[in-house]
Design a protein around this motif. Structure first.
Motif, PDB file in Angstrom:
ATOM      1  N   PRO A  99      -5.503-106.520  58.927  1.00  0.00           N
ATOM      2  CA  PRO A  99      -6.407-105.999  59.959  1.00  0.00           C
ATOM      3  C   PRO A  99      -7.489-107.027  60.309  1.00  0.00           C
ATOM      4  N   VAL A 100      -7.948-107.003  61.544  1.00  0.00           N
ATOM      5  CA  VAL A 100      -8.962-107.955  62.004  1.00  0.00           C
ATOM      6  C   VAL A 100     -10.207-107.918  61.124  1.00  0.00           C
ATOM      7  N   GLU A 101     -10.644-106.705  60.768  1.00  0.00           N
ATOM      8  CA  GLU A 101     -11.858-106.530  59.967  1.00  0.00           C
ATOM      9  C   GLU A 101     -11.561-106.268  58.490  1.00  0.00           C
ATOM     10  N   GLY A 102     -10.319-106.477  58.067  1.00  0.00           N
ATOM     11  CA  GLY A 102      -9.972-106.278  56.672  1.00  0.00           C
ATOM     12  C   GLY A 102      -9.803-104.811  56.301  1.00  0.00           C
ATOM     13  N   CYS A 103     -10.011-104.509  55.017  1.00  0.00           N
ATOM     14  CA  CYS A 103      -9.798-103.163  54.482  1.00  0.00           C
ATOM     15  C   CYS A 103     -11.085-102.641  53.848  1.00  0.00           C
ATOM     16  N   LEU A 104     -11.446-101.430  54.198  1.00  0.00           N
ATOM     17  CA  LEU A 104     -12.600-100.762  53.608  1.00  0.00           C
ATOM     18  C   LEU A 104     -12.123 -99.683  52.655  1.00  0.00           C
ATOM     19  N   ASN A 105     -12.690 -99.671  51.459  1.00  0.00           N
ATOM     20  CA  ASN A 105     -12.314 -98.696  50.437  1.00  0.00           C
ATOM     21  C   ASN A 105     -13.481 -97.764  50.147  1.00  0.00           C
ATOM     22  N   LEU A 106     -13.185 -96.473  49.999  1.00  0.00           N
ATOM     23  CA  LEU A 106     -14.182 -95.502  49.547  1.00  0.00           C
ATOM     24  C   LEU A 106     -14.009 -95.314  48.050  1.00  0.00           C
ATOM     25  N   HIS A 107     -15.041 -95.665  47.282  1.00  0.00           N
ATOM     26  CA  HIS A 107     -14.948 -95.607  45.820  1.00  0.00           C
ATOM     27  C   HIS A 107     -15.956 -94.619  45.259  1.00  0.00           C
ATOM     28  N   GLY A 108     -15.548 -93.884  44.222  1.00  0.00           N
ATOM     29  CA  GLY A 108     -16.374 -92.816  43.664  1.00  0.00           C
ATOM     30  C   GLY A 108     -17.214 -93.209  42.477  1.00  0.00           C
ATOM     31  N   SER A 109     -17.999 -94.270  42.606  1.00  0.00           N
ATOM     32  CA  SER A 109     -18.995 -94.606  41.590  1.00  0.00           C
ATOM     33  C   SER A 109     -19.977 -95.589  42.203  1.00  0.00           C
ATOM     34  N   LEU A 110     -20.992 -95.965  41.433  1.00  0.00           N
ATOM     35  CA  LEU A 110     -21.932 -97.000  41.860  1.00  0.00           C
ATOM     36  C   LEU A 110     -21.518 -98.303  41.185  1.00  0.00           C
ATOM     37  N   LEU A 111     -20.704 -99.049  41.892  1.00  0.00           N
ATOM     38  CA  LEU A 111     -20.160-100.287  41.338  1.00  0.00           C
ATOM     39  C   LEU A 111     -21.281-101.286  41.037  1.00  0.00           C
ATOM     40  N   PRO A 112     -21.087-102.094  39.961  1.00  0.00           N
ATOM     41  CA  PRO A 112     -19.846-102.335  39.213  1.00  0.00           C
ATOM     42  C   PRO A 112     -19.582-101.363  38.064  1.00  0.00           C
ATOM     43  N   ARG A 113     -20.375-100.295  37.954  1.00  0.00           N
ATOM     44  CA  ARG A 113     -20.085 -99.311  36.906  1.00  0.00           C
ATOM     45  C   ARG A 113     -18.890 -98.458  37.334  1.00  0.00           C
ATOM     46  N   TRP A 114     -17.958 -98.326  36.414  1.00  0.00           N
ATOM     47  CA  TRP A 114     -16.772 -97.495  36.587  1.00  0.00           C
ATOM     48  C   TRP A 114     -15.821 -97.992  37.680  1.00  0.00           C
ATOM     49  N   ARG A 115     -15.464 -99.267  37.558  1.00  0.00           N
ATOM     50  CA  ARG A 115     -14.324 -99.759  38.318  1.00  0.00           C
ATOM     51  C   ARG A 115     -13.060 -99.132  37.741  1.00  0.00           C
ATOM     52  N   GLY A 116     -12.075 -98.866  38.597  1.00  0.00           N
ATOM     53  CA  GLY A 116     -10.798 -98.402  38.088  1.00  0.00           C
ATOM     54  C   GLY A 116     -10.427 -96.990  38.498  1.00  0.00           C
ATOM     55  N   ALA A 117      -9.528 -96.394  37.708  1.00  0.00           N
ATOM     56  CA  ALA A 117      -8.758 -95.227  38.146  1.00  0.00           C
ATOM     57  C   ALA A 117      -9.491 -93.894  38.070  1.00  0.00           C
ATOM     58  N   ALA A 118     -10.417 -93.728  37.129  1.00  0.00           N
ATOM     59  CA  ALA A 118     -10.980 -92.392  36.890  1.00  0.00           C
ATOM     60  C   ALA A 118     -12.507 -92.426  36.843  1.00  0.00           C
ATOM     61  N   PRO A 119     -13.165 -92.895  37.906  1.00  0.00           N
ATOM     62  CA  PRO A 119     -14.627 -93.035  37.846  1.00  0.00           C
ATOM     63  C   PRO A 119     -15.366 -91.702  37.777  1.00  0.00           C
ATOM     64  N   ILE A 120     -14.841 -90.661  38.401  1.00  0.00           N
ATOM     65  CA  ILE A 120     -15.521 -89.366  38.382  1.00  0.00           C
ATOM     66  C   ILE A 120     -15.554 -88.808  36.967  1.00  0.00           C
ATOM     67  N   GLN A 121     -14.386 -88.775  36.337  1.00  0.00           N
ATOM     68  CA  GLN A 121     -14.292 -88.220  34.980  1.00  0.00           C
ATOM     69  C   GLN A 121     -15.092 -89.041  33.975  1.00  0.00           C
ATOM     70  N   ARG A 122     -14.975 -90.373  34.073  1.00  0.00           N
ATOM     71  CA  ARG A 122     -15.631 -91.227  33.076  1.00  0.00           C
ATOM     72  C   ARG A 122     -17.147 -91.163  33.175  1.00  0.00           C
ATOM     73  N   ALA A 123     -17.679 -91.029  34.382  1.00  0.00           N
ATOM     74  CA  ALA A 123     -19.127 -90.940  34.530  1.00  0.00           C
ATOM     75  C   ALA A 123     -19.667 -89.703  33.821  1.00  0.00           C
ATOM     76  N   ILE A 124     -18.986 -88.581  33.993  1.00  0.00           N
ATOM     77  CA  ILE A 124     -19.428 -87.344  33.348  1.00  0.00           C
ATOM     78  C   ILE A 124     -19.234 -87.423  31.841  1.00  0.00           C
ATOM     79  N   MET A 125     -18.080 -87.912  31.405  1.00  0.00           N
ATOM     80  CA  MET A 125     -17.808 -88.000  29.968  1.00  0.00           C
ATOM     81  C   MET A 125     -18.800 -88.911  29.250  1.00  0.00           C
ATOM     82  N   ALA A 126     -19.312 -89.914  29.968  1.00  0.00           N
ATOM     83  CA  ALA A 126     -20.288 -90.826  29.372  1.00  0.00           C
ATOM     84  C   ALA A 126     -21.699 -90.268  29.390  1.00  0.00           C
ATOM     85  N   GLY A 127     -21.886 -89.120  30.048  1.00  0.00           N
ATOM     86  CA  GLY A 127     -23.212 -88.523  30.119  1.00  0.00           C
ATOM     87  C   GLY A 127     -24.126 -89.173  31.142  1.00  0.00           C
ATOM     88  N   ASP A 128     -23.550 -89.844  32.153  1.00  0.00           N
ATOM     89  CA  ASP A 128     -24.362 -90.492  33.180  1.00  0.00           C
ATOM     90  C   ASP A 128     -25.194 -89.453  33.934  1.00  0.00           C
TER      91      ASP A 128
END
Length: 308
Positions: A99-128
């Protein structure tokens, strides 16, 4: 803008709907292929596939985007931008650059915390105490791209993964269409992620879902919240003489002490390694979710019994 939308689960549906509602030209939708599901194991389209079909949008479901044939098909769509929301397939460099403007991703965490597959679950499990949704310009790394837009979300002490998921998918849809509006004006800036604070949200393994009541109550409470409703934190209880697996869907911290796993005198309150936890909502295999009082009456559990 000419948009390719790439997404699979229900989390991605509101973003697709908002993009269409804002008048963008969605030239194609990419989603995971239909898969066997349900008792009859009939092939079932993904939630995004279903919604895109209802909207009359062309849908592609390749098993991989690595072949030259698939990459040429993608390039031929002549898109301004691709929007990626929980798609589930690796995007090769040829796809990211098409694409002319590349690819935009919607990610469910405040990066760089919780990169990867399960950011919603891991944030809660860690007590964030907080997390968020972000629009990221994708690169070849694992959630390493520059951040274009962010919204922060407080994680309350009662919030489950489902609660947070539902909040994020609405807020994230709004964030993405605001990002596209800025992109169309040529005013969507971005900043590199901080180098410090990187954590990884590995995929949830069902083996980690069993509750160990020797753990601190706060840790157990966070696990229950983070794994609710799927796969569901669970323990074993002896119900009318038979050991049964029971999912705990909601809980709260409570007063009390005793040997870990012991039912105390206040409802479904269970002693933990440090403190106690009250089980608020439970589910036996093959049954619906039940409030603790109803569950306890049906299971005939007594004070002093040990679960785990």
């Amino acid at each position: 803008m000419r948009v390719i939308f790439m997404g699979t689960p229900d989390f991605a549906v509101p973003t697709l709907m908002e993009i269409v509602g804002q008048g963008h030209d969605v030239v194609a939708v990419y989603s995971q292929p239909p898969r066997p599901a349900g008792r009859g194991m009939d092939e079932r389209k993904s939630p995004v596939h279903e919604k895109a079909s209802l909207l009359g949008l062309p849908v592609f479901t390749p098993t991989s985007l690595k072949s030259e044939e698939e990459q040429e098909k993608f390039r031929a769509l002549d898109a301004d931008v691709a929007v990626v929301v929980a798609y589930g397939l690796l995007l090769p460099k040829a796809i990211l650059d098409a694409p002319v403007e590349g690819c935009l991703n919607l990610h469910g965490s405040l990066l760089p915390r919780w990169r990867g597959a399960a950011p919603i679950q891991r944030a809660i499990m860690a007590g964030d105490a907080e997390t968020g949704v972000q629009v990221m310009r994708m690169d070849e790394g694992l959630d390493t791209g520059d951040i274009a837009m962010s919204e922060t979300i407080a994680i309350t002490n009662t919030m489950t993964a489902q609660d947070l998921h539902d909040r994020m998918m609405v807020l994230g849809a709004d964030l993405m269409v605001r990002a596209l509006a800025a992109l169309s004006r040529g005013s969507l800036g971005s900043q590199p992620q901080p180098e410090e604070g990187v954590t990884y949200a590995k995929k949830i393994d069902k083996a980690e879902a069993r509750i160990d009541f020797a753990s601190p109550a706060s840790e157990i409470h966070n696990k229950i919240r983070g794994l609710s409703p799927f796969p569901g934190a669970w323990c074993e209880m002896t119900i009318r003489g038979k050991a049964q697996r029971v999912k705990i869907l909601r809980s709260e911290l409570a007063e009390g002490q005793g040997a870990p796993g012991t039912l105390l005198g206040d409802g479904m309150t269970v002693a933990c390694g440090d403190g106690a936890i009250r089980l608020v909502e439970l589910q036996r295999a093959g049954k619906g979710a039940m409030k603790a009082d109803d569950f306890q009456r049906g299971a005939d559990l007594k004070v002093g019994e040990v679960i785990g």
